[in-house]
Design a protein around this motif. Structure first.
Motif, PDB file in Angstrom:
ATOM      1  N   GLN A  46       0.871  -1.124  -0.251  1.00  0.00           N
ATOM      2  CA  GLN A  46      -0.311  -0.276  -0.165  1.00  0.00           C
ATOM      3  C   GLN A  46       0.257   1.123   0.275  1.00  0.00           C
ATOM      4  N   LEU A  47       2.230   1.003  -0.210  1.00  0.00           N
ATOM      5  CA  LEU A  47       3.241   2.519   0.180  1.00  0.00           C
ATOM      6  C   LEU A  47       3.134   2.912  -1.014  1.00  0.00           C
ATOM      7  N   SER A  48       2.685   2.567  -2.446  1.00  0.00           N
ATOM      8  CA  SER A  48       3.307   3.307  -4.069  1.00  0.00           C
ATOM      9  C   SER A  48       1.746   3.935  -3.362  1.00  0.00           C
ATOM     10  N   VAL A  49       1.169   5.029  -3.817  1.00  0.00           N
ATOM     11  CA  VAL A  49       0.735   6.284  -3.377  1.00  0.00           C
ATOM     12  C   VAL A  49       0.644   7.214  -4.564  1.00  0.00           C
ATOM     13  N   ASP A  50      -0.034   7.823  -4.877  1.00  0.00           N
ATOM     14  CA  ASP A  50      -1.110   9.489  -5.184  1.00  0.00           C
ATOM     15  C   ASP A  50      -1.178  10.463  -4.034  1.00  0.00           C
ATOM     16  N   HIS A  51      -1.323   9.993  -3.017  1.00  0.00           N
ATOM     17  CA  HIS A  51      -1.458  11.284  -2.413  1.00  0.00           C
ATOM     18  C   HIS A  51      -0.796  10.095  -0.766  1.00  0.00           C
ATOM     19  N   PHE A  52      -0.603  11.592   0.577  1.00  0.00           N
ATOM     20  CA  PHE A  52      -0.166  11.332   0.790  1.00  0.00           C
ATOM     21  C   PHE A  52      -0.207  12.919   2.140  1.00  0.00           C
ATOM     22  N   PHE A  53       0.052  12.758   3.507  1.00  0.00           N
ATOM     23  CA  PHE A  53       0.153  13.728   4.041  1.00  0.00           C
ATOM     24  C   PHE A  53       1.566  13.388   4.777  1.00  0.00           C
ATOM     25  N   VAL A  54       1.679  15.000   5.092  1.00  0.00           N
ATOM     26  CA  VAL A  54       2.900  15.571   5.876  1.00  0.00           C
ATOM     27  C   VAL A  54       2.738  16.883   6.768  1.00  0.00           C
ATOM     28  N   THR A  55       2.232  15.941   7.995  1.00  0.00           N
ATOM     29  CA  THR A  55       1.964  16.955   8.990  1.00  0.00           C
ATOM     30  C   THR A  55       3.488  17.895   9.706  1.00  0.00           C
ATOM     31  N   PHE A  56       3.475  19.261  10.276  1.00  0.00           N
ATOM     32  CA  PHE A  56       4.043  19.901  10.838  1.00  0.00           C
ATOM     33  C   PHE A  56       3.358  19.826  11.983  1.00  0.00           C
ATOM     34  N   SER A  57       4.422  20.020  13.453  1.00  0.00           N
ATOM     35  CA  SER A  57       3.930  19.858  15.186  1.00  0.00           C
ATOM     36  C   SER A  57       4.481  21.169  15.404  1.00  0.00           C
ATOM     37  N   ALA A  58       4.247  21.397  16.723  1.00  0.00           N
ATOM     38  CA  ALA A  58       5.172  21.790  17.867  1.00  0.00           C
ATOM     39  C   ALA A  58       4.387  21.281  18.908  1.00  0.00           C
ATOM     40  N   VAL A  59       5.236  20.859  19.390  1.00  0.00           N
ATOM     41  CA  VAL A  59       4.746  19.359  20.238  1.00  0.00           C
ATOM     42  C   VAL A  59       5.079  19.830  21.650  1.00  0.00           C
ATOM     43  N   SER A  60       4.703  19.860  22.652  1.00  0.00           N
ATOM     44  CA  SER A  60       4.963  19.325  24.499  1.00  0.00           C
ATOM     45  C   SER A  60       4.626  18.363  25.133  1.00  0.00           C
ATOM     46  N   SER A  61       6.302  17.833  25.521  1.00  0.00           N
ATOM     47  CA  SER A  61       5.400  15.463  26.182  1.00  0.00           C
ATOM     48  C   SER A  61       5.893  16.275  27.733  1.00  0.00           C
TER      49      SER A  61
END
Length: 214
Positions: A46-61
């Motif tokens: 399933q890793l050959s794709v024409d659509h994906f997402f990229v998330t930028f996160s500012a995190v505090s943990s």
């Protein structure tokens, strides 16, 4: 006196996120090789794709149950279906904090230590091994959520030597959600060009536990 810097789950995580929906205009790109630790056997096809997402996160943990640490990360997310359930698989994550790097390895993330800048007024730019992206959120262009965009909300599926593992979180609350908005920009992933088509801003809090086999 310096506190002992050990990672003890569960951890509380608070994050402000900008997720970009990315489309490859000329066929499929194989993102699998970016997962150079391993990918779940159930996900490889399933890793050959024409659509994906990229998330930028500012995190505090809180990594040790006491003190909070702030950091930034960029996560590539590929929608997959495992055991008839929707997930996202993160072939590669970029982070600028060593505690997040170590915790990621413990959980099954493929993390790279690199410089990461957060989103500034809806604009982002990132240049890392395997991914380059520039994007801009257009807050005056609301978009209807499609099935493809809804795929970004799947829980994380990770790998333990090829065995699919579900990341366990609890007590998830969301204090902000812009819905899907128009966006522009593009970049290169695994040597192939992509276009940024939409973006969503969220703010979340959850408790991170561990990854467990499905």
């Amino acid at each position: 006196m310096t506190r002992e810097r050990r990672i003890r789950l569960p951890n509380i995580v608070k994050s402000a996120n900008t997720t970009f929906s990315c489309h490859v205009p000329d066929g499929l790109v194989d993102i699998g090789p970016l997962a150079d630790l391993s990918a779940p056997t159930d996900c490889i096809s399933q890793l050959s794709v024409d659509h994906f997402f990229v998330t930028f996160s500012a995190v505090s943990s809180n990594f040790n149950g006491v003190e909070y640490v702030d950091y930034n990360e960029v996560i590539i997310k590929v929608p997959v279906v495992v055991a008839d359930r929707p997930f996202v698989f993160p072939p590669r994550t970029y982070v600028d904090n060593e505690l997040s790097l170590v915790r990621g390895y413990q959980l099954g993330f493929n993390k790279y230590m690199t410089a990461v800048a957060g989103a500034v007024e809806g604009r982002v730019a990132f240049d890392g091994k395997g991914l380059q992206i520039e994007g801009e959120v257009r807050p005056d262009e609301p978009m209807e959520q499609s099935a493809a965009l809804a795929a970004a909300a799947g829980g994380f599926i990770l790998s333990d030597g090829g065995v699919a593992m579900e990341l366990v979180v609890s007590d998830h609350t969301q204090s902000a959600d812009s819905g899907w908005l128009g966006a522009g920009g593009g970049g290169v992933i695994a040597g192939r060009h992509f276009d940024v088509k939409a973006a969503r801003r969220t703010a979340d809090r959850f408790v991170l536990h561990h990854a467990t086999a499905l």
